[in-house]
Scaffold this motif. Structure first.
Motif, PDB file in Angstrom:
ATOM      1  N   ASP A  54       2.991   8.877   0.209  1.00 31.37           N
ATOM      2  CA  ASP A  54       3.173   7.772   1.148  1.00 31.37           C
ATOM      3  C   ASP A  54       2.109   7.775   2.239  1.00 31.37           C
ATOM      4  OD1 ASP A  54       4.744   5.517   1.988  1.00 31.37           O
ATOM      5  OD2 ASP A  54       5.407   6.728   3.681  1.00 31.37           O
ATOM      6  N   GLY A  55       1.422   6.643   2.391  1.00 35.36           N
ATOM      7  CA  GLY A  55       0.431   6.483   3.444  1.00 35.36           C
ATOM      8  C   GLY A  55      -0.979   6.879   3.073  1.00 35.36           C
ATOM      9  N   ARG A  56      -1.190   7.421   1.891  1.00 27.72           N
ATOM     10  CA  ARG A  56      -2.544   7.813   1.485  1.00 27.72           C
ATOM     11  C   ARG A  56      -3.292   6.628   0.888  1.00 27.72           C
ATOM     12  NH1 ARG A  56      -3.094  12.681  -2.415  1.00 27.72           N
ATOM     13  NH2 ARG A  56      -5.260  12.475  -1.701  1.00 27.72           N
ATOM     14  N   PRO A  57      -4.600   6.550   1.089  1.00 26.54           N
ATOM     15  CA  PRO A  57      -5.391   5.499   0.443  1.00 26.54           C
ATOM     16  C   PRO A  57      -5.312   5.642  -1.079  1.00 26.54           C
ATOM     17  CG  PRO A  57      -6.630   6.513   2.229  1.00 26.54           C
ATOM     18  CD  PRO A  57      -5.408   7.361   2.020  1.00 26.54           C
ATOM     19  N   PRO A  58      -5.190   4.535  -1.802  1.00 29.14           N
ATOM     20  CA  PRO A  58      -5.100   4.622  -3.266  1.00 29.14           C
ATOM     21  C   PRO A  58      -6.264   5.382  -3.901  1.00 29.14           C
ATOM     22  CG  PRO A  58      -4.526   2.422  -2.527  1.00 29.14           C
ATOM     23  CD  PRO A  58      -5.025   3.154  -1.319  1.00 29.14           C
ATOM     24  N   ARG A  59      -7.463   5.210  -3.379  1.00 31.43           N
ATOM     25  CA  ARG A  59      -8.620   5.906  -3.963  1.00 31.43           C
ATOM     26  C   ARG A  59      -8.492   7.417  -3.818  1.00 31.43           C
ATOM     27  NH1 ARG A  59     -12.794   2.870  -5.717  1.00 31.43           N
ATOM     28  NH2 ARG A  59     -12.840   0.668  -5.096  1.00 31.43           N
TER      29      ARG A  59
END
Length: 314
Positions: free
Chosen positions: A62-67
């Motif tokens: 949760d909250g991490r950039p998709p890349r």
């Protein structure tokens, strides 16, 4: 991440080729790599989620950039000796005897016994000034993915198809909501009680421009020149297939509520034997967790098909 695919991937056939390296594709690859199958993941680097800053609602991420999430997944996959990764665009797909052949522009032809399509879809946004540059930043499609971060702000839902009124009812659970019908998509009679109970304002003049500095939103302007204060917008765009591979292979394409989808069964098998599909290209429910789960199923199903094929032939 230090994946060197062409050092590992010689020209002998792979057990499974996966096209598309976002949540569904990497999840399928993990199952196959752990099953010790030669799996090649091909990705063009243009995921649908590339416009958003963070992914939400994905357990443990949760909250991490998709890349970053995908980068971590690829780093973990690179530890498996039978996994290979290739950055590139798969342009053509065809069956050749017992194998599928994938043409990569300028990089030759790759062959595999099974194929998983995790190619995703593209979003066709409404033609409204100021929308495209704010997409994924202050304009979203999924309240489950982004609603918590914008809760209790002035929310707007811009209609883009007959199901948009349902989206307005959902969005209203996160804050005060205005529903813009665009003069085309009135709420059904069965939804009107919910609109009244939730104080959803209905605006019937078509919106022609989104106003605000940079990517922020302050208001929307209608065709008659009036403005309505709004801070965050939700809209469910129509979608399109971003890859021609499914059609080239003869996979059944269904007319989904928001756009065409590759038809699959509960094992993620397409209508073409040996071809599986997973992720947004098979479902209108766009969600990282659902895409990942679908990829797991596609990878497991592809592996099982290889096992039982060899058992039958043996």
């Amino acid at each position: 991440m230090t994946v060197s695919p062409l050092d590992r991937a010689d020209h002998s056939p792979h057990d499974v080729i996966i096209i598309g390296g976002s949540f569904a594709g990497v999840s399928a690859a993990m199952q196959l790599a752990r099953a010790r199958r030669r799996v090649l993941l091909i990705d063009a680097g243009l995921p649908r989620n590339r416009f958003v800053e963070s992914a939400h609602g994905f357990l443990g991420q949760d909250g991490r950039p998709p890349r970053e999430i995908i980068g971590t997944a690829l780093s973990q996959l690179s530890a498996y000796p039978t996994f290979s990764f290739l950055a590139g665009q798969a342009q053509q797909a065809r069956r050749s005897g017992a194998f599928f052949e994938i043409e990569l522009g300028g990089k030759g032809i790759i062959r595999g016994r099974r194929l998983i399509l995790a190619t995703g879809v593209g979003d066709e946004l409404p033609e409204i000034a100021g929308m495209r540059e704010r997409w994924g930043l202050s304009i979203f499609s999924c309240p489950y993915c982004h609603g918590f971060e914008v809760a209790e702000r002035r929310l707007g839902v811009i209609a883009n198809h007959p199901m948009s009124a349902h989206q307005a009812v959902l969005v209203s659970d996160w804050g005060p909501t205005a529903y813009f019908t665009q003069g085309r998509f009135e709420p059904d009679e069965d939804l009107l009680p919910l609109f009244h109970a939730r104080n959803i304002a209905v605006e019937r003049n078509p919106i022609v421009e989104i106003l605000g500095r940079d990517t922020a939103i302050e208001a929307v302007r209608s065709a008659d020149g009036l403005t309505v204060p709004v801070e965050v917008i939700f809209t469910a765009p129509r979608t399109c297939l971003t890859s021609p591979l499914a059609e080239q292979l003869g996979c059944h394409i269904e007319d989904g509520p928001l756009g065409p989808l590759i038809g699959v069964d509960d094992q993620k098998r397409t209508s073409v034997e040996g071809v599986f599909a997973a992720g947004d290209v098979t479902s209108m429910m766009a969600n990282a967790t659902m895409a990942s789960a679908a990829g797991v199923m596609a990878g497991v199903s592809a592996h099982r098909s290889l096992v039982f094929e060899s058992t039958t032939q043996g």
